[in-house]
Enzyme design. Structure first.
Site, mmCIF file in Angstrom:
data_model
loop_
_atom_site.group_PDB
_atom_site.id
_atom_site.type_symbol
_atom_site.label_atom_id
_atom_site.label_comp_id
_atom_site.label_asym_id
_atom_site.label_seq_id
_atom_site.Cartn_x
_atom_site.Cartn_y
_atom_site.Cartn_z
ATOM 1 N N SER A 148 -11.968 -26.889 -21.441
ATOM 2 C CA SER A 148 -12.077 -26.063 -22.654
ATOM 3 C C SER A 148 -13.061 -26.691 -23.642
ATOM 4 O O SER A 148 -13.445 -27.841 -23.488
ATOM 5 C CB SER A 148 -10.738 -25.978 -23.395
ATOM 6 O OG SER A 148 -9.689 -25.889 -22.536
ATOM 7 N N HIS A 157 0.444 -22.078 -24.961
ATOM 8 C CA HIS A 157 0.231 -22.968 -23.812
ATOM 9 C C HIS A 157 1.324 -24.029 -23.770
ATOM 10 O O HIS A 157 2.031 -24.255 -24.751
ATOM 11 C CB HIS A 157 -1.137 -23.651 -23.899
ATOM 12 C CG HIS A 157 -2.267 -22.781 -23.435
ATOM 13 N ND1 HIS A 157 -2.842 -21.822 -24.241
ATOM 14 C CD2 HIS A 157 -2.908 -22.713 -22.242
ATOM 15 C CE1 HIS A 157 -3.802 -21.202 -23.563
ATOM 16 N NE2 HIS A 157 -3.862 -21.718 -22.345
ATOM 17 N N THR A 172 -7.362 -36.742 -11.528
ATOM 18 C CA THR A 172 -5.932 -37.077 -11.631
ATOM 19 C C THR A 172 -5.174 -36.046 -12.474
ATOM 20 O O THR A 172 -3.949 -36.082 -12.534
ATOM 21 C CB THR A 172 -5.756 -38.468 -12.276
ATOM 22 O OG1 THR A 172 -6.595 -38.515 -13.442
ATOM 23 C CG2 THR A 172 -6.129 -39.579 -11.325
ATOM 24 N N ARG A 179 -3.961 -32.113 -13.939
ATOM 25 C CA ARG A 179 -3.325 -30.946 -13.292
ATOM 26 C C ARG A 179 -4.368 -30.071 -12.608
ATOM 27 O O ARG A 179 -4.247 -29.735 -11.427
ATOM 28 C CB ARG A 179 -2.576 -30.109 -14.350
ATOM 29 C CG ARG A 179 -1.264 -30.681 -14.779
ATOM 30 C CD ARG A 179 -0.721 -29.906 -15.975
ATOM 31 N NE ARG A 179 -1.574 -30.165 -17.144
ATOM 32 C CZ ARG A 179 -1.264 -31.022 -18.112
ATOM 33 N NH1 ARG A 179 -0.118 -31.646 -18.089
ATOM 34 N NH2 ARG A 179 -2.069 -31.245 -19.114
ATOM 35 N N LYS A 219 -0.974 -29.479 -23.742
ATOM 36 C CA LYS A 219 -2.389 -29.099 -23.956
ATOM 37 C C LYS A 219 -2.849 -29.717 -25.277
ATOM 38 O O LYS A 219 -2.233 -29.489 -26.320
ATOM 39 C CB LYS A 219 -2.544 -27.579 -23.997
ATOM 40 C CG LYS A 219 -3.989 -27.129 -24.163
ATOM 41 C CD LYS A 219 -4.118 -25.627 -23.976
ATOM 42 C CE LYS A 219 -5.524 -25.112 -24.275
ATOM 43 N NZ LYS A 219 -6.566 -25.691 -23.426
#
Ligand SMILES: NC(=O)c1ccc[n+]([C@@H]2O[C@H](COP(=O)([O-])OP(=O)(O)OC[C@H]3O[C@@H](n4cnc5c(N)ncnc54)[C@H](OP(=O)(O)O)[C@@H]3O)[C@@H](O)[C@H]2O)c1
Length: 248
Positions: free
Chosen positions: A77, A132, A11, A13, A136
């Site tokens: 990440s 960013h 779901t 990005r 994020k």
């Protein structure tokens, strides 16, 4: 024969982009889309799980997949070198699966990191500024951490960078001795600037992601690599021959 793929974080990005790429490809079949409310067991029909979740969850997703004989492509990440080393020893004896960790799917970003590692041997003063989008949640970015680690490795014979006053919070977080400064702002997708200071000169290597479509080629390369990878592979640069520009 198509390779069955489960997307964990579908779901999100990045997850929506991965799901679309898998759906549109003749090589892969999308068999499951998981989010924070889905049991991890929903991935059990897959040959490959793609983890594009959040740093606090990623390790659990990878552990579950490898425990069940499923190879993983990780885009999330937060995979520090310590975490990677521990995963390497955990799956070292398993000759059936592999984990491919790609901190940045953008080819331009990987080239910028490669150039930064080359330049790192020539400058003792190095700092990273990564910017960013405001949503994020983690910092510093995985790309900044990997860039710093590769520059640190390239400087083994040169020692740590000269980074004065790092006891002050505004001087950033050091990775491999290199200060990283994280900006979280509206109007940005992702940008990284690596600043090198030398005697009477400055070099700046900049990369900017303007749209998530920049990740598409790297995601496809990562999916293909995860089909045959064994052990742990880290970085898009391991999947591309940088001298020819062709997939390895
Ligand atoms: N490698 C690259 O090139 C690259 C590029 C961009 C981003 N990233 C990284 O990729 C990760 C995802 O980014 P994003 O922008 O897509 O994030 P995002 O939009 O916030 O999406 C996070 C996804 O993780 C899911 N999730 C959260 N907790 C979960 C759990 N316990 N179990 C299963 N799924 C869970 C969320 O599901 P819900 O909707 O249910 O909350 C959502 O689908 C981040 O770490 C980001 O830094 C990497």
């Amino acid at each position: 024969m198509t390779t069955k793929v489960a997307v964990v974080g579908a779901t999100g990005r990045l997850g929506q982009l991965v799901s679309r790429i898998v759906r549109e490809s003749d090589e892969f079949e999308l068999v499951a889309e998981l989010d924070s409310r889905t049991p991890l067991s929903d991935m059990l029909d897959a040959d490959i799980a793609v983890d594009v979740t959040v740093p606090g969850v990623s390790q659990k997703v990878v552990d579950f997949a490898v425990s069940n004989g499923i190879s993983v492509l990780v885009g999330t990440s937060g995979w520090s070198s310590e975490r990677i080393t521990s995963l390497q020893s955990r799956i070292a004896d398993n000759l059936e699966i592999g984990v491919v960790i790609i901190p940045n799917f953008s080819v331009g970003s990987v080239l910028a990191t490669t150039f930064a590692a080359l330049a790192a041997r020539f400058f003792d003063s190095i700092e990273i500024v990564e910017t960013h989008h405001a949503s994020k949640v983690d910092s510093p970015s995985g790309t900044a951490v990997r860039t710093a680690e590769l520059m640190g490795a390239a400087r083994v014979k040169h020692g740590p960078v000269v980074a004065p006053h790092t006891d002050q919070r505004a001087r950033g977080q050091q990775v491999a001795s290199i200060p990283i400064h994280s900006l979280r702002m509206q109007g940005v997708v992702a940008r990284q600037d690596v600043h090198f200071g030398g005697t009477g000169e400055l070099l700046t290597l900049s990369h900017e992601t303007l749209a998530p479509t920049s990740y598409e080629a790297g995601i496809l390369l990562g999916l293909r690599a995860a089909r045959t990878a064994r052990g742990v592979t880290v970085g898009l640069d391991k999947l591309i021959d940088l001298t020819s520009g062709l997939p390895r």
